[in-house]
Design a protein around this motif. Structure first.
Motif, PDB file in Angstrom:
ATOM      1  N   VAL A   1       0.850  -1.204   0.000  1.00  0.00           N
ATOM      2  CA  VAL A   1       0.000   0.000   0.000  1.00  0.00           C
ATOM      3  C   VAL A   1       0.884   1.251   0.000  1.00  0.00           C
ATOM      4  O   VAL A   1       1.875   1.331   0.727  1.00  0.00           O
ATOM      5  CB  VAL A   1      -0.929   0.016   1.237  1.00  0.00           C
ATOM      6  N   ASP A   2       0.486   2.215  -0.818  1.00  0.00           N
ATOM      7  CA  ASP A   2       1.174   3.507  -0.851  1.00  0.00           C
ATOM      8  C   ASP A   2       0.524   4.395   0.219  1.00  0.00           C
ATOM      9  O   ASP A   2      -0.532   4.988  -0.018  1.00  0.00           O
ATOM     10  CB  ASP A   2       1.013   4.109  -2.255  1.00  0.00           C
ATOM     11  N   TYR A   3       1.121   4.434   1.409  1.00  0.00           N
ATOM     12  CA  TYR A   3       0.581   5.241   2.513  1.00  0.00           C
ATOM     13  C   TYR A   3       1.128   6.662   2.432  1.00  0.00           C
ATOM     14  O   TYR A   3       2.342   6.851   2.325  1.00  0.00           O
ATOM     15  CB  TYR A   3       0.947   4.612   3.864  1.00  0.00           C
ATOM     16  N   GLN A   4       0.231   7.629   2.512  1.00  0.00           N
ATOM     17  CA  GLN A   4       0.626   9.030   2.354  1.00  0.00           C
ATOM     18  C   GLN A   4      -0.032   9.892   3.427  1.00  0.00           C
ATOM     19  O   GLN A   4      -1.171   9.636   3.797  1.00  0.00           O
ATOM     20  CB  GLN A   4       0.098   9.561   1.018  1.00  0.00           C
ATOM     21  N   VAL A   5       0.704  10.911   3.873  1.00  0.00           N
ATOM     22  CA  VAL A   5       0.080  11.949   4.695  1.00  0.00           C
ATOM     23  C   VAL A   5      -0.551  12.939   3.731  1.00  0.00           C
ATOM     24  O   VAL A   5       0.142  13.499   2.876  1.00  0.00           O
ATOM     25  CB  VAL A   5       1.133  12.683   5.570  1.00  0.00           C
ATOM     26  N   ALA A   6      -1.856  13.107   3.831  1.00  0.00           N
ATOM     27  CA  ALA A   6      -2.542  14.050   2.938  1.00  0.00           C
ATOM     28  C   ALA A   6      -3.854  14.473   3.584  1.00  0.00           C
ATOM     29  O   ALA A   6      -4.432  13.737   4.393  1.00  0.00           O
ATOM     30  CB  ALA A   6      -2.821  13.407   1.573  1.00  0.00           C
ATOM     31  N   ASP A   7      -4.280  15.668   3.207  1.00  0.00           N
ATOM     32  CA  ASP A   7      -5.518  16.234   3.731  1.00  0.00           C
ATOM     33  C   ASP A   7      -6.592  16.124   2.650  1.00  0.00           C
ATOM     34  O   ASP A   7      -6.364  16.519   1.500  1.00  0.00           O
ATOM     35  CB  ASP A   7      -5.268  17.709   4.094  1.00  0.00           C
ATOM     36  N   LEU A   8      -7.735  15.618   3.030  1.00  0.00           N
ATOM     37  CA  LEU A   8      -8.854  15.478   2.090  1.00  0.00           C
ATOM     38  C   LEU A   8      -9.172  16.805   1.394  1.00  0.00           C
ATOM     39  O   LEU A   8      -9.670  16.822   0.269  1.00  0.00           O
ATOM     40  CB  LEU A   8     -10.077  14.972   2.873  1.00  0.00           C
ATOM     41  N   PHE A   9      -8.876  17.913   2.083  1.00  0.00           N
ATOM     42  CA  PHE A   9      -9.216  19.229   1.520  1.00  0.00           C
ATOM     43  C   PHE A   9      -8.117  19.808   0.634  1.00  0.00           C
ATOM     44  O   PHE A   9      -8.257  20.896   0.095  1.00  0.00           O
ATOM     45  CB  PHE A   9      -9.555  20.206   2.654  1.00  0.00           C
ATOM     46  N   GLU A  10      -7.001  19.062   0.504  1.00  0.00           N
ATOM     47  CA  GLU A  10      -5.911  19.528  -0.373  1.00  0.00           C
ATOM     48  C   GLU A  10      -5.370  18.325  -1.126  1.00  0.00           C
ATOM     49  O   GLU A  10      -4.199  17.974  -1.003  1.00  0.00           O
ATOM     50  CB  GLU A  10      -4.801  20.171   0.466  1.00  0.00           C
ATOM     51  N   LEU A  11      -6.223  17.702  -1.909  1.00  0.00           N
ATOM     52  CA  LEU A  11      -5.827  16.469  -2.587  1.00  0.00           C
ATOM     53  C   LEU A  11      -4.891  16.767  -3.756  1.00  0.00           C
ATOM     54  O   LEU A  11      -5.074  17.761  -4.472  1.00  0.00           O
ATOM     55  CB  LEU A  11      -7.073  15.750  -3.122  1.00  0.00           C
ATOM     56  N   PRO A  12      -3.896  15.889  -3.978  1.00  0.00           N
ATOM     57  CA  PRO A  12      -3.053  16.049  -5.159  1.00  0.00           C
ATOM     58  C   PRO A  12      -3.911  15.971  -6.423  1.00  0.00           C
ATOM     59  O   PRO A  12      -4.836  15.144  -6.500  1.00  0.00           O
ATOM     60  CB  PRO A  12      -2.098  14.841  -5.088  1.00  0.00           C
ATOM     61  N   THR A  13      -3.602  16.818  -7.407  1.00  0.00           N
ATOM     62  CA  THR A  13      -4.450  16.864  -8.604  1.00  0.00           C
ATOM     63  C   THR A  13      -4.443  15.524  -9.341  1.00  0.00           C
ATOM     64  O   THR A  13      -5.435  15.158  -9.971  1.00  0.00           O
ATOM     65  CB  THR A  13      -4.007  17.984  -9.566  1.00  0.00           C
ATOM     66  N   GLU A  14      -3.322  14.782  -9.233  1.00  0.00           N
ATOM     67  CA  GLU A  14      -3.263  13.502  -9.977  1.00  0.00           C
ATOM     68  C   GLU A  14      -4.200  12.441  -9.379  1.00  0.00           C
ATOM     69  O   GLU A  14      -4.396  11.389  -9.986  1.00  0.00           O
ATOM     70  CB  GLU A  14      -1.817  12.990 -10.095  1.00  0.00           C
ATOM     71  N   TRP A  15      -4.761  12.692  -8.221  1.00  0.00           N
ATOM     72  CA  TRP A  15      -5.713  11.741  -7.646  1.00  0.00           C
ATOM     73  C   TRP A  15      -7.148  11.966  -8.164  1.00  0.00           C
ATOM     74  O   TRP A  15      -8.036  11.150  -7.942  1.00  0.00           O
ATOM     75  CB  TRP A  15      -5.714  11.852  -6.117  1.00  0.00           C
ATOM     76  N   GLN A  16      -7.370  13.079  -8.828  1.00  0.00           N
ATOM     77  CA  GLN A  16      -8.725  13.387  -9.311  1.00  0.00           C
ATOM     78  C   GLN A  16      -9.179  12.324 -10.310  1.00  0.00           C
ATOM     79  O   GLN A  16      -8.503  12.100 -11.330  1.00  0.00           O
ATOM     80  CB  GLN A  16      -8.732  14.742 -10.024  1.00  0.00           C
ATOM     81  N   GLY A  17     -10.262  11.664 -10.047  1.00  0.00           N
ATOM     82  CA  GLY A  17     -10.839  10.684 -10.964  1.00  0.00           C
ATOM     83  C   GLY A  17      -9.929   9.509 -11.267  1.00  0.00           C
ATOM     84  O   GLY A  17     -10.035   8.897 -12.333  1.00  0.00           O
TER      85      GLY A  17
END
Ligand SMILES: C[S@@+](CC[C@H](N)C(=O)[O-])C[C@H]1O[C@@H](n2cnc3c(N)ncnc32)[C@H](O)[C@@H]1O
Length: 222
Positions: free
Chosen positions: A114-130
């Protein structure tokens, strides 16, 4: 009203302090950190994938082979759901706003794919869109106050790829619930249905045998 456990009460204290400081999410890291030092319990850590997720795969064996399809778990916490997805062959990403949660899950699963990442739902990386064929949202949206709900719902929805599936799992709102009381701020029926927008369509909502938890399934048109 449902009787809270002492672990829930302690989590509530962490949340109250954080909310009083104006942050809806800072308390998660403090809770994971205290739990890591044996000074608190993580009330949602059941030591296994969510039963309603496991049940969904049992009921949909055609979905239970990832075959390299992509999956993501927002607010992954202890990582039991993400580890299940990876074990089924999904190329799995899992993220959490709490760095300590990610530190702990990486330490617990040092060989995890699993690729575990620290990230905020309100600042998602653009490459995760769709980008994800399966999105498993388990109790993360309900863990944040109602004033951020519309944004949280839209952010979760944005992750789903064309033809992809979104599962939303949470606690059923009791009839005598005080909507201001939380965490968790359980979703109303209307708030669950609100995931079904922007090309995502609600397929069904199921409850567990006790009527305490629900699982809503949405699909995005291709
Ligand atoms: C109630 S827990 C559920 C954890 C996990 N999904 C499960 O079912 O066991 C909510 C999780 O969401 C994380 N979280 C809360 N707000 C978040 C945000 N804005 N972005 C990413 N993660 C968040 C918290 O740190 C916590 O791990």
């Amino acid at each position: 009203m449902t009787q809270a456990s002492s672990a829930d009460d302690r989590a509530q204290e962490f949340a109250n302090d954080s909310l009083a400081d104006g942050s809806p999410t800072a308390w998660f890291d403090r809770l994971y950190d205290a739990a890591g030092r044996g000074q608190a319990e993580v009330p949602w850590d059941r030591g296994a994938p969510h039963p309603l997720l496991a049940e969904w795969f049992a009921q949909h064996p055609e979905e239970a082979t990832g075959d390299g399809r992509t999956a993501i778990v927002p607010g992954a916490g202890p990582g039991h759901d993400s580890e299940l997805l990876a074990s089924l062959g999904f190329r799995t990403t899992a993220f959490d706003v709490a760095p300590t949660a990610i530190e702990q899950v990486r330490a617990a699963h040092p060989d995890s794919p699993v690729d575990y990442q620290v990230a905020d739902l309100f600042e998602l990386p653009t490459e995760w869109q769709g980008a994800f064929d399966l999105v498993v949202e388990s109790m993360t949206v309900q863990s944040m106050p109602r004033d951020v709900r519309a944004n949280a719902t839209a952010a979760v929805r944005s992750l789903v790829a064309p033809g992809g599936v979104l599962l939303v799992i949470g606690g059923v709102l009791p009839a005598d619930h005080d909507p201001a009381y939380g965490p968790p701020w359980r979703l109303t029926r209307h708030e669950i249905e609100a995931f079904g927008d922007d090309g995502l369509a609600l397929q069904r909502i199921d409850q567990d045998a006790e009527g305490n938890r629900y699982r809503a399934e949405f699909r995005r048109a291709r």
